[in-house]
Design a protein around this motif. Structure first.
Motif, mmCIF file in Angstrom:
data_model
loop_
_atom_site.group_PDB
_atom_site.id
_atom_site.type_symbol
_atom_site.label_atom_id
_atom_site.label_comp_id
_atom_site.label_asym_id
_atom_site.label_seq_id
_atom_site.Cartn_x
_atom_site.Cartn_y
_atom_site.Cartn_z
ATOM 1 N N VAL A 1 16.288 -6.304 34.145
ATOM 2 C CA VAL A 1 14.977 -6.912 34.414
ATOM 3 C C VAL A 1 13.994 -6.578 33.292
ATOM 4 O O VAL A 1 13.249 -7.443 32.818
ATOM 5 N N LEU A 2 13.998 -5.330 32.837
ATOM 6 C CA LEU A 2 13.092 -4.922 31.762
ATOM 7 C C LEU A 2 13.411 -5.649 30.459
ATOM 8 O O LEU A 2 12.500 -6.049 29.726
ATOM 9 N N ALA A 3 14.695 -5.826 30.166
ATOM 10 C CA ALA A 3 15.083 -6.530 28.942
ATOM 11 C C ALA A 3 14.642 -7.984 28.995
ATOM 12 O O ALA A 3 14.123 -8.519 28.002
ATOM 13 N N ALA A 4 14.812 -8.641 30.145
ATOM 14 C CA ALA A 4 14.386 -10.034 30.284
ATOM 15 C C ALA A 4 12.867 -10.142 30.153
ATOM 16 O O ALA A 4 12.358 -11.060 29.495
ATOM 17 N N GLU A 5 12.161 -9.191 30.754
ATOM 18 C CA GLU A 5 10.706 -9.172 30.656
ATOM 19 C C GLU A 5 10.264 -8.994 29.203
ATOM 20 O O GLU A 5 9.401 -9.716 28.705
ATOM 21 N N SER A 6 10.885 -8.066 28.496
ATOM 22 C CA SER A 6 10.535 -7.807 27.098
ATOM 23 C C SER A 6 10.789 -9.026 26.220
ATOM 24 O O SER A 6 9.959 -9.382 25.384
ATOM 25 N N GLU A 7 11.931 -9.658 26.402
ATOM 26 C CA GLU A 7 12.262 -10.837 25.587
ATOM 27 C C GLU A 7 11.270 -11.968 25.824
ATOM 28 O O GLU A 7 10.836 -12.631 24.884
ATOM 29 N N ALA A 8 10.919 -12.202 27.084
ATOM 30 C CA ALA A 8 9.983 -13.280 27.384
ATOM 31 C C ALA A 8 8.600 -12.982 26.809
ATOM 32 O O ALA A 8 7.954 -13.867 26.235
ATOM 33 N N VAL A 9 8.149 -11.738 26.925
ATOM 34 C CA VAL A 9 6.832 -11.382 26.401
ATOM 35 C C VAL A 9 6.828 -11.457 24.874
ATOM 36 O O VAL A 9 5.871 -11.933 24.268
ATOM 37 N N GLY B 1 6.244 -14.785 23.740
ATOM 38 C CA GLY B 1 4.943 -15.331 24.096
ATOM 39 C C GLY B 1 4.896 -16.002 25.451
ATOM 40 O O GLY B 1 3.914 -16.658 25.789
ATOM 41 N N HIS B 2 5.917 -15.838 26.257
ATOM 42 C CA HIS B 2 5.973 -16.442 27.592
ATOM 43 C C HIS B 2 5.585 -15.389 28.628
ATOM 44 O O HIS B 2 6.427 -14.862 29.356
ATOM 45 N N LEU B 3 4.286 -15.083 28.704
ATOM 46 C CA LEU B 3 3.814 -14.011 29.575
ATOM 47 C C LEU B 3 4.084 -14.292 31.046
ATOM 48 O O LEU B 3 4.532 -13.414 31.774
ATOM 49 N N ARG B 4 3.800 -15.494 31.476
ATOM 50 C CA ARG B 4 4.025 -15.818 32.899
ATOM 51 C C ARG B 4 5.496 -15.647 33.270
ATOM 52 O O ARG B 4 5.813 -15.112 34.317
ATOM 53 N N GLN B 5 6.368 -16.126 32.430
ATOM 54 C CA GLN B 5 7.803 -16.017 32.686
ATOM 55 C C GLN B 5 8.238 -14.549 32.653
ATOM 56 O O GLN B 5 9.014 -14.104 33.491
ATOM 57 N N GLY B 6 7.732 -13.802 31.690
ATOM 58 C CA GLY B 6 8.131 -12.408 31.545
ATOM 59 C C GLY B 6 7.662 -11.526 32.671
ATOM 60 O O GLY B 6 8.344 -10.577 33.051
ATOM 61 N N MET C 1 16.247 5.075 29.216
ATOM 62 C CA MET C 1 14.920 5.505 28.787
ATOM 63 C C MET C 1 14.514 4.815 27.481
ATOM 64 O O MET C 1 13.344 4.500 27.285
ATOM 65 N N GLU C 2 15.479 4.560 26.604
ATOM 66 C CA GLU C 2 15.180 3.803 25.388
ATOM 67 C C GLU C 2 14.736 2.386 25.735
ATOM 68 O O GLU C 2 13.808 1.853 25.119
ATOM 69 N N ALA C 3 15.393 1.776 26.728
ATOM 70 C CA ALA C 3 15.009 0.424 27.162
ATOM 71 C C ALA C 3 13.613 0.435 27.781
ATOM 72 O O ALA C 3 12.815 -0.481 27.548
ATOM 73 N N VAL C 4 13.302 1.470 28.558
ATOM 74 C CA VAL C 4 11.975 1.582 29.164
ATOM 75 C C VAL C 4 10.913 1.742 28.078
ATOM 76 O O VAL C 4 9.865 1.097 28.124
ATOM 77 N N ASN D 1 10.350 -1.544 26.342
ATOM 78 C CA ASN D 1 9.585 -2.427 27.212
ATOM 79 C C ASN D 1 8.112 -2.040 27.199
ATOM 80 O O ASN D 1 7.238 -2.913 27.103
ATOM 81 N N GLN D 2 7.832 -0.762 27.261
ATOM 82 C CA GLN D 2 6.444 -0.304 27.241
ATOM 83 C C GLN D 2 5.768 -0.638 25.917
ATOM 84 O O GLN D 2 4.589 -0.990 25.884
ATOM 85 N N ALA D 3 6.512 -0.542 24.822
ATOM 86 C CA ALA D 3 5.955 -0.893 23.512
ATOM 87 C C ALA D 3 5.621 -2.378 23.454
ATOM 88 O O ALA D 3 4.548 -2.771 22.952
ATOM 89 N N VAL D 4 6.505 -3.216 23.964
ATOM 90 C CA VAL D 4 6.267 -4.666 23.964
ATOM 91 C C VAL D 4 5.050 -4.998 24.823
ATOM 92 O O VAL D 4 4.171 -5.763 24.410
#
Length: 157
Positions: free
Chosen positions: A32-40, A43-48, A95-98, A101-104
């Motif tokens: 879920v975090l990877a999909a959120e990061s990729e979408a953000v 530039g697809h904030l709503r999707q992410g 933790m690296e993925a988290v 995600n936080q950086a993105v």
């Protein structure tokens, strides 16, 4: 919602099952975090940011599983030492993925804040009256133009 009653780990099968459950919870949340990061990033904030309920539920499951690991640390070390090492390696990767995600999300937030501040400054500049080329302040709020109202921001995406 009541938390299910969990019995302490008493054998190797229980220890391996706990390691597998914690690993599954981490992998599901990582997906879920990877999909959120990729979408953000794209530039697809709503999707992410479209799955807050699922992300919250997976986070809660992960935290519950971590509590089970803490409560059964001695049994896990005794019955499944290889599983504990595998779990540590998976947790480092998670933790690296988290962190990624936080950086993105942090970057997206700072860019958004910069855009909002620039927009507010531009709107404020456009509505400031000028006297002999220098900006001036209207003598009363009633003398301001209709465009000089406050900038309204919706925090929901």
């Amino acid at each position: 919602m009541a938390e299910p009653v969990r019995t302490p780990i008493a054998d190797r099968a229980g220890a391996e099952a706990l390691v597998a459950e914690v690993g599954a919870a981490m992998r599901a949340l990582e997906t879920v975090l990877a999909a959120e990061s990729e979408a953000v990033r794209a530039g697809h904030l709503r999707q992410g940011l479209a799955e807050p309920e699922r992300k919250g539920a997976l986070t809660a499951t992960y935290m519950q599983e971590l509590e089970r690991v803490k409560a059964n640390a001695v049994a896990l070390a005794r019955f499944a030492p290889q599983g504990v090492e595998r779990l540590r390696a998976e947790h480092r990767r998670f933790m690296e993925a988290v962190e990624a995600n936080q950086a993105v999300l942090g970057t997206a937030r700072s860019v958004t804040e910069g855009l909002i501040k620039a927009l507010a400054a531009e709107m404020g500049k456009a509505s400031t009256p000028t006297v002999y080329g220098a900006p001036s302040v209207a003598p009363s709020p009633y003398g301001r133009s209709p465009r000089s109202g406050p900038l309204v921001l919706s925090r929901t995406l």
